[in-house]
Design a protein around this motif. Sequence first.
Motif, mmCIF file in Angstrom:
data_model
loop_
_atom_site.group_PDB
_atom_site.id
_atom_site.type_symbol
_atom_site.label_atom_id
_atom_site.label_comp_id
_atom_site.label_asym_id
_atom_site.label_seq_id
_atom_site.Cartn_x
_atom_site.Cartn_y
_atom_site.Cartn_z
ATOM 1 N N HIS A 35 0.829 -0.877 0.257
ATOM 2 C CA HIS A 35 -0.118 0.197 -0.270
ATOM 3 C C HIS A 35 1.357 1.416 -0.386
ATOM 4 C CE1 HIS A 35 -3.446 2.749 0.754
ATOM 5 N NE2 HIS A 35 -2.627 2.672 1.030
ATOM 6 N N ALA A 36 1.693 0.800 0.839
ATOM 7 C CA ALA A 36 2.719 2.276 0.945
ATOM 8 C C ALA A 36 3.169 2.794 -0.399
ATOM 9 C CB ALA A 36 3.848 2.044 1.708
ATOM 10 N N LEU A 37 4.038 1.467 -1.089
ATOM 11 C CA LEU A 37 4.468 1.749 -2.816
ATOM 12 C C LEU A 37 2.947 2.053 -3.360
ATOM 13 C CD1 LEU A 37 6.996 -1.623 -2.444
ATOM 14 C CD2 LEU A 37 7.441 0.987 -1.882
ATOM 15 N N HIS B 199 0.694 4.147 -3.075
ATOM 16 C CA HIS B 199 0.935 5.478 -2.816
ATOM 17 C C HIS B 199 1.815 6.236 -2.905
ATOM 18 C CE1 HIS B 199 -1.199 8.717 -0.285
ATOM 19 N NE2 HIS B 199 -0.075 9.251 0.291
ATOM 20 N N ILE B 200 3.099 6.210 -2.406
ATOM 21 C CA ILE B 200 4.116 6.651 -3.394
ATOM 22 C C ILE B 200 4.186 6.947 -5.108
ATOM 23 C CG2 ILE B 200 6.687 6.521 -3.663
ATOM 24 C CD1 ILE B 200 7.063 5.047 -1.073
ATOM 25 N N PHE B 201 3.596 5.839 -5.602
ATOM 26 C CA PHE B 201 4.006 6.000 -6.619
ATOM 27 C C PHE B 201 2.678 7.155 -7.958
ATOM 28 C CE2 PHE B 201 1.116 4.634 -10.543
ATOM 29 C CZ PHE B 201 2.184 5.257 -11.601
ATOM 30 N N GLY B 202 1.031 6.549 -7.271
ATOM 31 C CA GLY B 202 0.652 7.452 -6.938
ATOM 32 C C GLY B 202 0.854 9.151 -6.996
ATOM 33 N N THR B 203 1.214 9.805 -5.464
ATOM 34 C CA THR B 203 1.954 10.482 -5.454
ATOM 35 C C THR B 203 2.815 11.326 -6.440
ATOM 36 O OG1 THR B 203 1.050 10.137 -2.949
ATOM 37 C CG2 THR B 203 2.986 12.487 -3.772
ATOM 38 N N GLN B 204 3.612 10.288 -6.279
ATOM 39 C CA GLN B 204 5.386 10.837 -7.646
ATOM 40 C C GLN B 204 3.923 11.280 -8.569
ATOM 41 O OE1 GLN B 204 7.350 11.784 -4.858
ATOM 42 N NE2 GLN B 204 8.376 12.146 -6.475
ATOM 43 N N SER B 205 3.408 9.912 -9.466
ATOM 44 C CA SER B 205 3.403 9.951 -10.896
ATOM 45 C C SER B 205 2.694 11.003 -11.200
ATOM 46 C CB SER B 205 1.856 9.329 -10.628
ATOM 47 O OG SER B 205 3.011 7.887 -10.769
ATOM 48 N N VAL B 206 1.680 11.957 -10.313
ATOM 49 C CA VAL B 206 1.100 13.295 -10.081
ATOM 50 C C VAL B 206 1.415 14.480 -9.638
ATOM 51 C CG1 VAL B 206 -0.486 14.874 -9.005
ATOM 52 C CG2 VAL B 206 -1.288 12.346 -9.303
ATOM 53 N N VAL C 129 -3.401 3.050 -13.788
ATOM 54 C CA VAL C 129 -2.748 2.149 -13.181
ATOM 55 C C VAL C 129 -3.219 1.864 -11.332
ATOM 56 C CG1 VAL C 129 0.098 2.238 -12.320
ATOM 57 C CG2 VAL C 129 -1.256 3.353 -14.444
ATOM 58 N N ARG C 130 -3.879 2.762 -11.181
ATOM 59 C CA ARG C 130 -4.476 2.127 -9.696
ATOM 60 C C ARG C 130 -5.438 1.652 -9.936
ATOM 61 N NH1 ARG C 130 -2.207 4.647 -5.571
ATOM 62 N NH2 ARG C 130 -2.906 2.619 -4.882
ATOM 63 N N GLY C 131 -6.276 1.371 -10.884
ATOM 64 C CA GLY C 131 -7.054 0.624 -10.590
ATOM 65 C C GLY C 131 -8.390 0.751 -9.965
ATOM 66 N N HIS C 132 -8.789 2.371 -9.639
ATOM 67 C CA HIS C 132 -9.656 2.982 -9.638
ATOM 68 C C HIS C 132 -10.498 2.967 -10.108
ATOM 69 C CE1 HIS C 132 -6.449 5.213 -6.905
ATOM 70 N NE2 HIS C 132 -6.639 4.443 -6.140
ATOM 71 N N ALA C 133 -11.797 3.278 -9.867
ATOM 72 C CA ALA C 133 -13.201 2.965 -9.938
ATOM 73 C C ALA C 133 -13.367 4.647 -10.724
ATOM 74 C CB ALA C 133 -14.073 1.907 -10.005
ATOM 75 N N SER C 134 -13.423 5.036 -9.319
ATOM 76 C CA SER C 134 -13.541 6.750 -9.366
ATOM 77 C C SER C 134 -12.397 7.686 -9.209
ATOM 78 C CB SER C 134 -14.485 6.800 -8.193
ATOM 79 O OG SER C 134 -14.568 7.581 -7.745
ATOM 80 N N LEU C 135 -12.655 7.983 -10.178
ATOM 81 C CA LEU C 135 -11.783 9.602 -10.164
ATOM 82 C C LEU C 135 -11.173 9.897 -8.826
ATOM 83 C CD1 LEU C 135 -9.306 10.872 -12.069
ATOM 84 C CD2 LEU C 135 -11.160 12.494 -12.529
ATOM 85 N N GLN C 136 -12.667 10.389 -7.855
ATOM 86 C CA GLN C 136 -12.170 11.091 -7.131
ATOM 87 C C GLN C 136 -11.447 10.346 -5.752
ATOM 88 O OE1 GLN C 136 -16.177 11.031 -5.107
ATOM 89 N NE2 GLN C 136 -15.707 12.644 -3.145
ATOM 90 N N THR C 137 -11.503 9.047 -6.443
ATOM 91 C CA THR C 137 -10.558 8.349 -5.309
ATOM 92 C C THR C 137 -9.198 8.957 -5.038
ATOM 93 O OG1 THR C 137 -12.092 6.303 -4.879
ATOM 94 C CG2 THR C 137 -9.507 5.880 -4.424
ATOM 95 N N THR C 138 -8.503 9.005 -6.889
ATOM 96 C CA THR C 138 -7.863 9.175 -7.224
ATOM 97 C C THR C 138 -7.082 10.760 -6.888
ATOM 98 O OG1 THR C 138 -8.127 7.662 -9.358
ATOM 99 C CG2 THR C 138 -6.385 8.952 -9.295
ATOM 100 N N THR C 139 -7.835 11.340 -6.717
ATOM 101 C CA THR C 139 -7.714 12.797 -6.567
ATOM 102 C C THR C 139 -6.649 13.194 -5.333
ATOM 103 O OG1 THR C 139 -9.760 13.112 -5.886
ATOM 104 C CG2 THR C 139 -9.441 13.588 -8.086
ATOM 105 N N ILE C 140 -7.174 12.068 -4.310
ATOM 106 C CA ILE C 140 -6.433 11.813 -2.821
ATOM 107 C C ILE C 140 -4.718 12.248 -3.404
ATOM 108 C CG2 ILE C 140 -5.375 10.171 -1.408
ATOM 109 C CD1 ILE C 140 -7.980 9.063 -1.346
ATOM 110 N N TYR C 141 -4.162 12.157 -4.651
ATOM 111 C CA TYR C 141 -2.833 12.540 -4.449
ATOM 112 C C TYR C 141 -2.908 13.782 -5.399
ATOM 113 C CZ TYR C 141 -3.386 6.821 -3.515
ATOM 114 O OH TYR C 141 -3.626 6.163 -3.724
#
Length: 87
Positions: A26-28, A30-37, A49-61
């Motif tokens: 999970h930490a890896l 999260h790091i990928f998501g944050t660094q990608s953004v 890439v993260r496999g999120h169904a909702s864009l809202q979930t991805t906006t955390i990053y």
Amino acid sequence: MITELVETKDDLCLDERRQPGQAKAHALRHIFGTQSVADEVPIDVVQKVRGHASLQTTTIYVQAEKQRVMEDVARYYAGFVPRKTGA
């Protein structure tokens, strides 16, 4: 990948070599998501890439990146000393 890192990074001490192996998936992710953004990967690509169904979930990053930027700017201005202008 972790094995390759440990075997090829001669400049790492033993404790530093152990750290990647102790990281949780999970930490890896999260790091990928944050660094990608942070590196300006489009948010919809990070979502896929993260496999999120909702864009809202991805906006955390995106929020994490905004927070990092604000902290960096605050640190910069905290150390900023205005120059005295003299005539």
